[in-house]
Scaffold this motif. Structure first.
Motif, PDB file in Angstrom:
ATOM      1  N   LYS A   1      -3.138 -34.777  13.906  1.00 16.01           N
ATOM      2  CA  LYS A   1      -3.650 -33.937  15.108  1.00 16.01           C
ATOM      3  C   LYS A   1      -4.759 -34.028  14.457  1.00 16.01           C
ATOM      4  O   LYS A   1      -5.200 -33.739  13.536  1.00 16.01           O
ATOM      5  CB  LYS A   1      -2.867 -32.700  14.969  1.00 16.01           C
ATOM      6  CG  LYS A   1      -2.910 -31.539  14.375  1.00 16.01           C
ATOM      7  CD  LYS A   1      -1.441 -30.450  14.452  1.00 16.01           C
ATOM      8  CE  LYS A   1      -0.387 -31.100  14.831  1.00 16.01           C
ATOM      9  NZ  LYS A   1       1.125 -30.040  14.953  1.00 16.01           N
TER      10      LYS A   1
ATOM     11  N   GLY B   1     -16.185 -27.218  19.253  1.00 12.59           N
ATOM     12  CA  GLY B   1     -15.564 -28.422  20.440  1.00 12.59           C
ATOM     13  C   GLY B   1     -15.385 -29.733  19.052  1.00 12.59           C
ATOM     14  O   GLY B   1     -16.311 -29.971  17.863  1.00 12.59           O
TER      15      GLY B   1
ATOM     16  N   ARG C   1     -10.586 -25.550  24.636  1.00 12.56           N
ATOM     17  CA  ARG C   1      -9.237 -26.262  24.917  1.00 12.56           C
ATOM     18  C   ARG C   1      -8.607 -26.695  24.707  1.00 12.56           C
ATOM     19  O   ARG C   1      -9.543 -27.597  23.908  1.00 12.56           O
ATOM     20  CB  ARG C   1      -9.430 -26.285  26.367  1.00 12.56           C
ATOM     21  CG  ARG C   1     -10.571 -24.824  27.634  1.00 12.56           C
ATOM     22  CD  ARG C   1     -10.081 -25.536  29.301  1.00 12.56           C
ATOM     23  NE  ARG C   1     -10.606 -24.616  29.975  1.00 12.56           N
ATOM     24  CZ  ARG C   1     -11.381 -23.837  30.279  1.00 12.56           C
ATOM     25  NH1 ARG C   1     -12.761 -24.911  29.740  1.00 12.56           N
ATOM     26  NH2 ARG C   1     -11.804 -23.060  31.374  1.00 12.56           N
ATOM     27  N   ASN C   2      -7.758 -27.113  24.545  1.00 17.06           N
ATOM     28  CA  ASN C   2      -7.087 -27.859  23.606  1.00 17.06           C
ATOM     29  C   ASN C   2      -7.070 -28.857  24.708  1.00 17.06           C
ATOM     30  O   ASN C   2      -7.046 -29.009  25.903  1.00 17.06           O
ATOM     31  CB  ASN C   2      -5.006 -27.560  23.622  1.00 17.06           C
ATOM     32  CG  ASN C   2      -5.154 -26.143  22.407  1.00 17.06           C
ATOM     33  OD1 ASN C   2      -6.187 -26.181  21.812  1.00 17.06           O
ATOM     34  ND2 ASN C   2      -3.886 -25.248  22.588  1.00 17.06           N
ATOM     35  N   GLY C   3      -6.424 -30.077  24.224  1.00 13.87           N
ATOM     36  CA  GLY C   3      -6.525 -31.470  25.079  1.00 13.87           C
ATOM     37  C   GLY C   3      -5.852 -32.578  24.079  1.00 13.87           C
ATOM     38  O   GLY C   3      -5.427 -32.376  23.589  1.00 13.87           O
ATOM     39  N   LYS C   4      -6.664 -33.798  24.615  1.00  9.25           N
ATOM     40  CA  LYS C   4      -6.409 -34.792  23.936  1.00  9.25           C
ATOM     41  C   LYS C   4      -7.366 -35.864  23.801  1.00  9.25           C
ATOM     42  O   LYS C   4      -8.102 -35.984  24.423  1.00  9.25           O
ATOM     43  CB  LYS C   4      -5.012 -35.900  24.249  1.00  9.25           C
ATOM     44  CG  LYS C   4      -3.668 -35.706  24.388  1.00  9.25           C
ATOM     45  CD  LYS C   4      -2.437 -36.592  24.873  1.00  9.25           C
ATOM     46  CE  LYS C   4      -1.068 -36.205  24.004  1.00  9.25           C
ATOM     47  NZ  LYS C   4      -0.416 -37.353  24.400  1.00  9.25           N
ATOM     48  N   ASP C   5      -7.793 -36.750  22.291  1.00  7.70           N
ATOM     49  CA  ASP C   5      -8.699 -37.110  22.520  1.00  7.70           C
ATOM     50  C   ASP C   5      -8.326 -38.695  22.877  1.00  7.70           C
ATOM     51  O   ASP C   5      -7.525 -39.347  23.101  1.00  7.70           O
ATOM     52  CB  ASP C   5      -8.899 -37.583  20.761  1.00  7.70           C
ATOM     53  CG  ASP C   5      -9.852 -38.542  20.307  1.00  7.70           C
ATOM     54  OD1 ASP C   5     -11.188 -38.322  21.268  1.00  7.70           O
ATOM     55  OD2 ASP C   5     -10.171 -39.827  19.734  1.00  7.70           O
ATOM     56  N   THR C   6      -9.504 -39.389  23.755  1.00 11.41           N
ATOM     57  CA  THR C   6      -9.350 -39.936  24.834  1.00 11.41           C
ATOM     58  C   THR C   6      -9.385 -41.143  24.375  1.00 11.41           C
ATOM     59  O   THR C   6      -8.840 -42.372  24.959  1.00 11.41           O
ATOM     60  CB  THR C   6     -10.759 -39.999  25.852  1.00 11.41           C
ATOM     61  OG1 THR C   6     -11.501 -40.437  25.360  1.00 11.41           O
ATOM     62  CG2 THR C   6     -10.444 -38.725  27.098  1.00 11.41           C
TER      63      THR C   6
ATOM     64  N   PRO D   1      -3.627 -35.913  19.661  1.00  9.74           N
ATOM     65  CA  PRO D   1      -3.540 -34.245  20.120  1.00  9.74           C
ATOM     66  C   PRO D   1      -4.746 -33.542  19.411  1.00  9.74           C
ATOM     67  O   PRO D   1      -4.879 -33.097  17.583  1.00  9.74           O
ATOM     68  CB  PRO D   1      -2.418 -33.050  19.462  1.00  9.74           C
ATOM     69  CG  PRO D   1      -1.193 -34.308  19.728  1.00  9.74           C
ATOM     70  CD  PRO D   1      -1.873 -35.169  19.057  1.00  9.74           C
TER      71      PRO D   1
ATOM     72  N   SER E   1      -7.361 -26.303  19.437  1.00  9.59           N
ATOM     73  CA  SER E   1      -8.802 -25.314  18.950  1.00  9.59           C
ATOM     74  C   SER E   1      -8.407 -24.347  18.146  1.00  9.59           C
ATOM     75  O   SER E   1      -7.213 -23.750  18.268  1.00  9.59           O
ATOM     76  CB  SER E   1      -8.861 -25.058  20.757  1.00  9.59           C
ATOM     77  OG  SER E   1      -9.923 -23.552  20.110  1.00  9.59           O
TER      78      SER E   1
END
Length: 386
Positions: A70, A77, A89-94, A99, A102
């Motif tokens: 992670k 950011g 915001r939490n998310g995923k690296d494209t 994952p 923050s």
């Protein structure tokens, strides 16, 4: 033949001199880094400054077979494009699917559940040497979480581009996210040195210490200029902004704009209320800088600092001059629009009142000199560089 021999020696000497001057960050020393991560489950605390040459550290490590579980993202950011104070915001690296969690806003510190599947946390973020620059506050909370959850912390160090020891030491009553530690405005440390200080001085909760390893920078020493290859946050776009930032940031507690919403933030200062010169600028919503700046779409009059010699350290001269200009117009009571925020940034509750009372910079500086000298002596214990 003798001339040719001397010429070759001269070339070799020049090559060695240039090689010796090359700055190699901790993250670029893969021969030291990869063995420490082999077979480990890794969490990264990184942002857009975490580069290994032209490649992000995340991509570099994954290409080397490191198991990155992670990424923890600080203020601004993972890619460094969020405004100051903006929710991350939490998310995923494209690109990698890793994952992203923050560490800004409500969740400033990794919780135990976020570290359960991790053996090592790797911190690699470029700091600028100012106490109120929040990446070092994020580092503090990461250290605390590692200590509490028995996780290893690895810091790949980077140079300090504003490498001075100056300004008031933060008072105990002024602790906040922009002032986690009892250090001056300009602390004169790399993040690796500061992490050792936090551990050594018992500044983590309950005096705990985390298991810490620092990979030092090669080819850099204190006082050596260092130009950042990537801007460390949206509103510090160049060396001049970084050099002025420590002295201009306290304006954020006043009625004065520091140029957010322009292409030269922290290089111009001014306000619609006064006209101390003919120079003006108009803050606007700028993608990649500031989407909702102070005095948006209004002309501000003040000073253009883009080509001046920046203070070699911390200076109150700009704050004092602008307060006096407001006073001369009978608007002194409208200058400190967020007095508590100003105090937190300065780290001292008396400086603002001294300015209001008309004290000069030398008199104000004398009030914090004793604490500053004590800090300098303490700092020596944790230095990794000459």
């Amino acid at each position: 033949m003798k001339t040719k021999y001397i010429f070759l020696l001269s070339l070799l000497f020049t090559f060695n001199a240039l090689s010796a001057q090359k700055v190699v960050t901790g993250a670029e020393q893969m021969n030291r880094l990869l063995p420490l991560l082999k077979g480990k489950r890794v969490a990264l605390v990184v942002n857009q400054t975490s580069m290994v040459g032209e490649t992000h550290l995340l991509d570099t490590l994954m290409a080397s077979g490191v198991q990155v579980k992670k990424v923890f993202a600080p203020e601004h950011g993972f890619r460094g494009d969020a405004d100051a104070g903006e929710t991350i915001r939490n998310g995923k690296d494209t690109r990698t699917g890793v994952p992203i969690l923050s560490l800004y806003g409500k969740n400033k510190k990794p919780v135990p559940a976020q570290l359960q599947d991790v053996d090592v946390v790797l911190f690699d973020i470029q700091d600028v040497g100012a106490r109120f620059y929040t990446y070092i506050s994020t580092m503090h909370y990461v250290m605390e979480a590692c200590a509490e959850n028995n996780k290893q912390l690895l810091i790949t160090d980077r140079p300090n581009p504003c490498d001075y020891v100056d300004g008031p030491v933060r008072q105990k009553s002024q602790k906040s996210f922009v002032g986690m530690h009892a250090i001056p405005v300009l602390h004169g440390c790399t993040v690796g040195e500061l992490a050792q200080m936090i551990n050594g001085e018992g500044w983590l909760a309950n005096g705990e210490k985390c298991s810490l390893t620092v990979i030092p920078v090669r080819g850099w020493k204190h006082g050596q200029p260092y130009s950042l290859p990537v801007k460390p946050s949206p509103n510090l776009p160049n060396d001049q902004a970084i050099a002025l930032y420590p002295s201009l940031c306290p304006f954020e507690g006043t009625a004065i704009s520091v140029g957010r919403g322009t292409h030269f933030p922290f290089q111009v200062i001014g306000s619609p209320d006064i006209r101390i010169s003919s120079f003006c600028f108009k803050p606007e919503a700028l993608e990649g800088f500031d989407k909702n700046p102070m005095y948006k779409d209004q002309y501000c009059y003040g000073n253009n600092l883009r080509n001046i010699a920046a203070p070699r350290g911390f200076s109150l001269k700009y704050i004092i001059a602008y307060y006096q200009a407001y006073q001369d117009l009978g608007k002194g009571d409208k200058f400190f629009t967020r007095p508590q925020w100003f105090d937190l940034l300065i780290g001292n509750r008396t400086v603002r009142q001294q300015i209001i009372n008309g004290a000069g910079e030398e008199e104000i500086r004398a009030g914090w000199q004793e604490e500053l000298e004590a800090y300098k002596k303490m700092r020596e214990k944790y230095l990794l560089y000459e």
